[in-house]
Design a protein around this motif. Structure first.
Motif, short mmCIF file in Angstrom:
data_model
loop_
_atom_site.label_atom_id
_atom_site.label_comp_id
_atom_site.label_asym_id
_atom_site.label_seq_id
_atom_site.Cartn_x
_atom_site.Cartn_y
_atom_site.Cartn_z
N ASP A 47 35.28 67.16 105.31
CA ASP A 47 34.04 67.58 105.95
C ASP A 47 34.24 67.48 107.46
O ASP A 47 34.28 66.38 108.03
CB ASP A 47 32.88 66.68 105.51
N SER A 49 32.27 68.18 109.79
CA SER A 49 31.08 67.72 110.52
C SER A 49 31.11 66.22 110.77
O SER A 49 30.58 65.73 111.76
CB SER A 49 29.81 68.09 109.76
N THR A 50 31.75 65.48 109.85
CA THR A 50 31.73 64.02 109.93
C THR A 50 33.10 63.40 110.10
O THR A 50 33.19 62.19 110.33
CB THR A 50 31.09 63.44 108.65
N VAL A 73 31.50 71.96 105.55
CA VAL A 73 30.62 71.75 106.70
C VAL A 73 29.30 71.21 106.17
O VAL A 73 28.65 71.87 105.35
CB VAL A 73 30.39 73.06 107.48
N SER A 74 28.92 70.03 106.60
CA SER A 74 27.64 69.45 106.16
C SER A 74 26.53 69.66 107.18
O SER A 74 25.35 69.60 106.84
CB SER A 74 27.79 67.96 105.86
N GLU A 75 26.91 69.90 108.45
CA GLU A 75 25.94 70.14 109.50
C GLU A 75 26.24 71.48 110.17
O GLU A 75 27.32 71.66 110.72
CB GLU A 75 25.98 69.02 110.55
N GLY A 77 26.78 74.32 112.80
CA GLY A 77 27.13 74.22 114.22
C GLY A 77 28.34 75.04 114.56
O GLY A 77 28.84 75.83 113.75
N TYR A 79 32.27 75.45 115.39
CA TYR A 79 33.50 74.78 114.98
C TYR A 79 34.71 75.63 115.40
O TYR A 79 34.59 76.83 115.66
CB TYR A 79 33.52 74.55 113.47
N ALA A 123 26.17 75.26 106.77
CA ALA A 123 26.62 74.24 105.82
C ALA A 123 27.19 74.93 104.58
O ALA A 123 26.65 75.92 104.09
CB ALA A 123 25.46 73.32 105.44
N ARG A 146 35.78 70.03 115.12
CA ARG A 146 34.59 70.27 115.93
C ARG A 146 35.04 70.66 117.33
O ARG A 146 36.18 70.44 117.73
CB ARG A 146 33.72 69.02 115.97
#
Length: 402
Positions: A47, A49-50, A73-75, A77, A79, A123, A146
């Protein structure tokens, strides 16, 4: 950081290193994700995102093959997805969502023949594929991160001394008029100005595959508005569907190819119907079944059909009907030279399958679970400069009855 080595030839008899986990989902990313490998080694670590740092894999891609990596991707945005060949290898990068739709694609924006895509991602689960531009074997790295994390590649603007991306001097620009193409060698003229007398939606193209042009559009203050590379083969196109205010605009042309061949630059009023037809020709959207776009109706698919078709970079469309639920297999087999691509849609225009290069070959294969209804299939050549015969096979399978 430890960089596990992957191989794009899953049936290889030798082991390069401990391989990351495979996805093993036949329908993931339109079919290309079935044997994809998690960039973080496993799903929980993939992931971006994290993830505390970028995630990447080193991959050996054998002749006319590709490596496919997976990340999530959990959020939503912005990338950065990159691919870089070792020893100056020329990579090509595609990013697909879980349904198989290409959401980002790049050839050389990473600089020095590396690939780099910076894009907004919703996401979900994504597949990133890396292959060499000419189909030769390549070893390279694929990285997802990110925007605040370390980049793999230099990026186009940083490494190109002769780049006009990021700046556009209107005093050096050649004026152009809507609807009137101009052609110049890049070495002679590569900046153009466009004046709009009122709010106007525009399309701008730069054409000559030997030059492999890149387009960038700026306003009169030098603010970046849009950029494109490789919209149609190696040609570039920018579509501004929202009207631009009246005023002067700057069009910068860069290139990856021969700077001494003419590049035709055209600015014209945006035509929504033309844009839609381009989507149909690339197989990125399905046409209506009202006769306004050619679709070869095969009727009800009973057991097995075979069709031979002469295909170029523009998609040829088929439709067929299914009377009961089951499984449909569609195969595209090049007869001689060719690299076919398949896309399949339901009658509502939802993509239900996508495939390029199945089973270690350049041929394509779709296996899709279907319900009663009408389906459309597009077949085209991956290389717009290729024309050749493709053998299409359509097969239907029904569930065993007790």
């Amino acid at each position: 950081m430890i960089r596990p080595i992957s191989t794009a030839l899953a049936t290889s008899a030798f082991a390069l290193a401990a391989l990351p986990a495979l996805a093993q989902d036949a329908n993931l990313c339109g079919g290309i994700g079935e044997n994809a490998q998690w960039l973080g080694g496993e799903e929980v670590a993939s992931d971006i995102s994290t993830a505390p740092n970028y995630i990447e894999q080193m991959a050996l891609v054998l002749m006319r093959n590709e490596y496919v990596g997976l990340f999530t991707v959990s959020e939503p945005g912005d990338y950065r997805i990159e691919a870089q060949g070792r020893g100056g290898g020329d990579t090509v990068l595609d990013v697909r969502n879980a349904e198989g739709v290409i959401v980002a694609s790049d050839d050389d924006s990473g600089g020095n023949a590396a690939s780099r895509a910076e894009t907004f991602l919703a996401a979900g689960t994504y597949c990133v594929s890396m292959r060499s531009f000419d189909g030769s074997p390549i070893t390279g790295f694929v990285r997802a991160s990110r925007m605040d994390q370390e980049a793999l590649t230099e990026g186009f603007v940083e490494q190109q001394d002769n780049s006009v991306a990021g700046e556009c001097n209107l005093s050096m620009a050649q004026p152009i008029t809507l609807g009137e193409p101009v052609a110049n060698n890049w070495s002679v003229q590569n900046i153009y100005s466009l004046r709009l007398d009122g709010p106007t939606s525009v399309s701008v193209t730069a054409e000559n595959p030997d030059a492999d042009p890149i387009l960038t559009l700026f306003d009169s203050s030098g603010n970046w508005l849009a950029e494109n590379d490789d919209f149609d083969g190696l040609n570039s196109r920018i579509d501004m569907s929202e009207p631009l205010p009246a005023g002067e605009y700057c069009i910068a042309v860069n290139l990856y190819g021969d700077e001494n061949v003419p590049i035709t630059v055209t600015a014209k009023e945006y035509d929504a119907q033309e844009v839609l037809m381009n989507l149909y020709d690339r197989g990125e959207a399905s046409p209506p079944l009202d006769g306004s776009h050619p679709v070869d109706a095969l009727g009800e698919l009973q057991t097995r059909l075979r069709e031979d078709v002469n295909v170029s970079g523009d998609a040829i469309w088929y439709s067929f009907d299914v009377s009961e639920g089951g499984l449909v297999l569609v195969e595209a087999i090049a007869q001689g030279n060719g690299d076919p691509v398949l896309a399949m849609y339901d009658d509502l225009g939802r993509q239900v399958g996508y495939n390029d290069d199945a089973g270690g070959s350049l041929d394509s294969l779709l296996t899709v679970r279907v319900q009663p209804g009408t389906y459309l299939v597009a077949v085209r050549q991956l290389d717009d400069q290729t024309q050749g015969f493709i053998r299409m096979v359509f097969e239907r399978y029904v569930p065993a009855r007790p």
